[in-house]
Write an enzyme that holds these catalytic residues in place. Structure first.
Site, PDB file in Angstrom:
ATOM      1  N   TYR A 141      38.484  46.744  20.596  1.00  7.77           N
ATOM      2  CA  TYR A 141      38.845  48.141  20.840  1.00  7.77           C
ATOM      3  C   TYR A 141      37.848  49.096  20.203  1.00  7.77           C
ATOM      4  O   TYR A 141      37.771  50.264  20.578  1.00  7.77           O
ATOM      5  CB  TYR A 141      40.249  48.451  20.318  1.00  7.77           C
ATOM      6  CG  TYR A 141      41.382  47.787  21.096  1.00  7.77           C
ATOM      7  CD1 TYR A 141      41.129  47.012  22.224  1.00  7.77           C
ATOM      8  CD2 TYR A 141      42.699  47.946  20.706  1.00  7.77           C
ATOM      9  CE1 TYR A 141      42.144  46.412  22.929  1.00  7.77           C
ATOM     10  CE2 TYR A 141      43.734  47.348  21.416  1.00  7.77           C
ATOM     11  CZ  TYR A 141      43.451  46.577  22.517  1.00  7.77           C
ATOM     12  OH  TYR A 141      44.475  45.981  23.208  1.00  7.77           O
ATOM     13  N   LYS A 190      41.782  32.428  19.586  1.00  8.82           N
ATOM     14  CA  LYS A 190      41.370  31.678  20.770  1.00  8.82           C
ATOM     15  C   LYS A 190      40.116  30.904  20.394  1.00  8.82           C
ATOM     16  O   LYS A 190      39.046  31.058  21.001  1.00  8.82           O
ATOM     17  CB  LYS A 190      41.139  32.645  21.947  1.00  8.82           C
ATOM     18  CG  LYS A 190      40.901  31.975  23.274  1.00  8.82           C
ATOM     19  CD  LYS A 190      42.115  31.295  23.890  1.00  8.82           C
ATOM     20  CE  LYS A 190      41.738  30.556  25.169  1.00  8.82           C
ATOM     21  NZ  LYS A 190      42.887  29.810  25.748  1.00  8.82           N
ATOM     22  N   ASP A 222      47.247  32.120  24.092  1.00 12.19           N
ATOM     23  CA  ASP A 222      48.002  31.905  25.331  1.00 12.19           C
ATOM     24  C   ASP A 222      49.244  31.073  25.055  1.00 12.19           C
ATOM     25  O   ASP A 222      50.330  31.363  25.561  1.00 12.19           O
ATOM     26  CB  ASP A 222      47.123  31.316  26.446  1.00 12.19           C
ATOM     27  CG  ASP A 222      46.274  30.149  25.998  1.00 12.19           C
ATOM     28  OD1 ASP A 222      45.984  30.033  24.788  1.00 12.19           O
ATOM     29  OD2 ASP A 222      45.884  29.340  26.855  1.00 12.19           O
ATOM     30  N   ASP A 246      48.068  43.533  19.597  1.00 14.15           N
ATOM     31  CA  ASP A 246      48.584  44.584  20.478  1.00 14.15           C
ATOM     32  C   ASP A 246      49.505  43.951  21.530  1.00 14.15           C
ATOM     33  O   ASP A 246      50.640  44.392  21.756  1.00 14.15           O
ATOM     34  CB  ASP A 246      47.394  45.280  21.153  1.00 14.15           C
ATOM     35  CG  ASP A 246      47.795  46.508  21.945  1.00 14.15           C
ATOM     36  OD1 ASP A 246      48.922  47.004  21.749  1.00 14.15           O
ATOM     37  OD2 ASP A 246      46.982  46.967  22.770  1.00 14.15           O
ATOM     38  N   ASP A 250      53.899  43.843  21.289  1.00 11.66           N
ATOM     39  CA  ASP A 250      54.724  44.429  22.348  1.00 11.66           C
ATOM     40  C   ASP A 250      55.621  43.373  22.992  1.00 11.66           C
ATOM     41  O   ASP A 250      56.770  43.649  23.330  1.00 11.66           O
ATOM     42  CB  ASP A 250      53.841  45.100  23.411  1.00 11.66           C
ATOM     43  CG  ASP A 250      53.383  46.481  22.967  1.00 11.66           C
ATOM     44  OD1 ASP A 250      53.797  46.920  21.879  1.00 11.66           O
ATOM     45  OD2 ASP A 250      52.628  47.119  23.703  1.00 11.66           O
TER      46      ASP A 250
HETATM   47 MG   LIG Z   1      50.533  48.098  22.429  1.00  6.68          MG
HETATM   48 MG   LIG Z   2      46.028  29.101  28.959  1.00  2.00          MG
END
Ligand SMILES: [Mg+2]
Ligand SMILES: [Mg+2]
Lengths: 359, 359
Positions: A141, A190, A222, A246, A250
């Site tokens: 970001y 990851k 994931d 983020d 959520d």
């Molecule tokens: Mg958010």
């Molecule tokens: Mg995957």
């Protein structure tokens, strides 16, 4: 010494819900013998209207001279067409940056009697009590961005950068928080694909050596997005980088029901922190006395815990919210048939009363 | 003309489940008068053992000379300590790359009678039938990576790059797929922060003009991670970039229950595609005849639809699976009390039989 609290009510329902947060803090002061000094400041759309900027210098100075900040909410349709620099939300970004707040904490816990407001099965929700610790000032970001026009069309680039020290400070924070909870950290990355994740994981492993009493697991992002829906009670502290945090904060927000219930904290070095509900300023119901103050009151509990170290008082506030909900009281957003709903002030009164009774 | 299908059974339960996929394709051929030519190839650990590479050249040539590929699964503990180039999973990456497969399709739908295997409430699951279309060859997983040692410690960098043409081809694919479904596309990005997402969104808006019959909405990835749990029936086609798709397709995978039920397709230009179950090779239960062939059979349905354009046959296969499950038949992984379970072959027989009856 009184703890100095900067209070920034902001826009929309901000002033109403912050009033209840302050009310509960006064009850804590009374019951536990603590002293709080409240000082109010302007922020957001109201500040734009009055002094032409969403974060006036005097508000920033007030925050810097405080031990913690309680913020309501900012924004509303009135300022939606303003240029970026004159948007109420700009105040939040500026506050984080100016105050060096690099750790965002988002707890998700189940309150008894609230099971019906979640889309998950009650038996899956049982025992859910997790917190997402998200790195807030680094990563993709904030990396370099660019757009080029090539012969075959446009190309856009974003850059994800992490420094060892940025990772280390947020990870230590997460381990410290885990020590006050169930002593389990899930670090999300990851690492099978990203270089920044491989650095992240190596720093986590190194920091973990200083916390032999805390259990550590690594999880790919994931898989984590799957597991928080499959078995949310598995998790205690989830620590992760900015964008993964983020997304996951959520996702976990929705597990236990209404977003009107969710507190947050943004911490920097030391004990200073900014506390605010996750929800927005809800201009459509502002001034009607029907807003749900739970997220703000739970943010106050986080302030007691993370900035002041008043763990017992923090638990008393959480327990008070729990008992008021268990007694069946709801604000309109949570009362399926509106006629049983109580107002913002009454809800705050009942929580403050329960805090006083608790001691 | 017969459709040429390359069949790559692979490792673990791969051969058993692929047998059932082929069985169902034969039933389709019989019932609908289509012709399929099956040609078998080595892939994964078995290929490493026999010829020293997870993806032999003759297997790649076989795939290139076919209209579609049916793949079982690869991998097992036997090869877990191999170097990266000699890992069975390397075959999947090489296949995608060599065959130009840039679109990964992951449907999630509810099968009646399977509600109890999801962690979501039955009423939330009602009508869930979505597909995630994920860009598979670009983005941050394939961008430049680096690691530097600075005075204050290490720094790691990953780069997220998208070209206009990469975005356009996957987005067109998603809109085409939506036309065969409920005609609704949700494009997921993080356009409020990322430059690549802003390019993504502008390309989506441009492509959408060619599909006035398809409804388009944009959704931020963090909100989407929340909405797929809050109201999954809202979604029809979700199209997104590589990493967001990785996260969201795993999250949606869990919505409807067992990962043993989930098919996938990887498509390139034109109608060629590779079809495989989402689950792995499950070496622990290999050779016992108890594996769940549903994901492979549903992958075959996707092949009929996306590579051959045999929509009616595709629906017949899906309906056959639906009817066998509705009749109460389950493989061991789905039968809570094991004694009602039927084996892999019997399940395949029953689906093939239902396909024949359907016509
Ligand atoms: Mg958010
Ligand atoms: Mg995957």
């Amino acid at each position: 010494m009184a703890k100095k609290i900067a209070v920034l009510p902001g826009d929309g329902i901000g002033p109403e819900i912050v009033d209840e947060g302050v009310k509960v803090l006064r009850a804590v002061a009374e019951s536990f013998g603590y002293r709080f000094a409240f000082r109010f400041g302007m922020v957001g759309g109201g500040a734009i209207d009055r002094v032409g900027t969403p974060l006036p210098q005097e508000t920033l100075d007030l925050c810097r001279d405080s031990d913690a900040v309680l913020l309501g909410a900012v924004g509303g349709p009135r300022w939606d067409d303003n240029p970026p620099e004159l948007r109420p939300e700009k105040a939040l970004l500026s506050l984080r940056k100016e105050l060096g707040l690099f750790a965002n904490l988002r707890p998700a816990m189940l309150f008894e009697g609230m099971e019906q407001s979640s889309t998950l099965r009650p038996e899956v929700l049982k025992g859910v009590d997790l917190i997402v610790v998200r790195e807030l000032t680094g990563g993709i970001y904030f990396g370099e961005k660019s757009r080029e026009r090539l012969e075959e069309g446009e190309r856009a680039t974003d850059t994800l950068v992490y420094h060892e020290w940025e990772i280390e400070r947020i990870v230590r924070r997460a381990f410290d928080i885990a020590r006050g909870r169930r002593k389990r950290v899930t670090s999300v990355d990851k690492a099978n694909v990203l270089e920044s994740s491989r650095l992240w994981r190596s720093v986590v492993n190194r920091v973990a050596e200083d916390y032999p009493d805390v259990e550590l697991e690594h999880m790919l992002v994931d898989n984590c997005a799957m597991q928080v829906v499959r078995k949310p009670s598995h998790f205690d502290v989830i620590v992760t980088e900015n964008m993964f945090g983020d997304i996951l904060s959520d996702e976990t927000a929705i597990l236990t029901g209404s977003i009107g219930m969710l507190p947050s904290a943004s911490l920097g070095d030391g004990s200073f922190g900014l506390y605010e509900p996750v929800h927005g300023s809800a201009p459509d119901i502002a001034g009607q006395g029907v807003a749900n103050p739970v997220a703000t009151i739970l943010s106050v509990a986080m302030m007691l815990r993370h900035s002041f170290g008043y763990e017992e008082a923090a638990r008393a506030v959480e327990q008070a919210v729990r008992s008021v909900l268990a007694a069946g009281y709801r604000t309109a957003d949570l009362a399926p048939s509106g006629d049983l709903a109580i107002g913002t002030e009454e809800f705050g009164d009942r929580v403050a009363e329960a805090v006083r009774r608790h001691v």
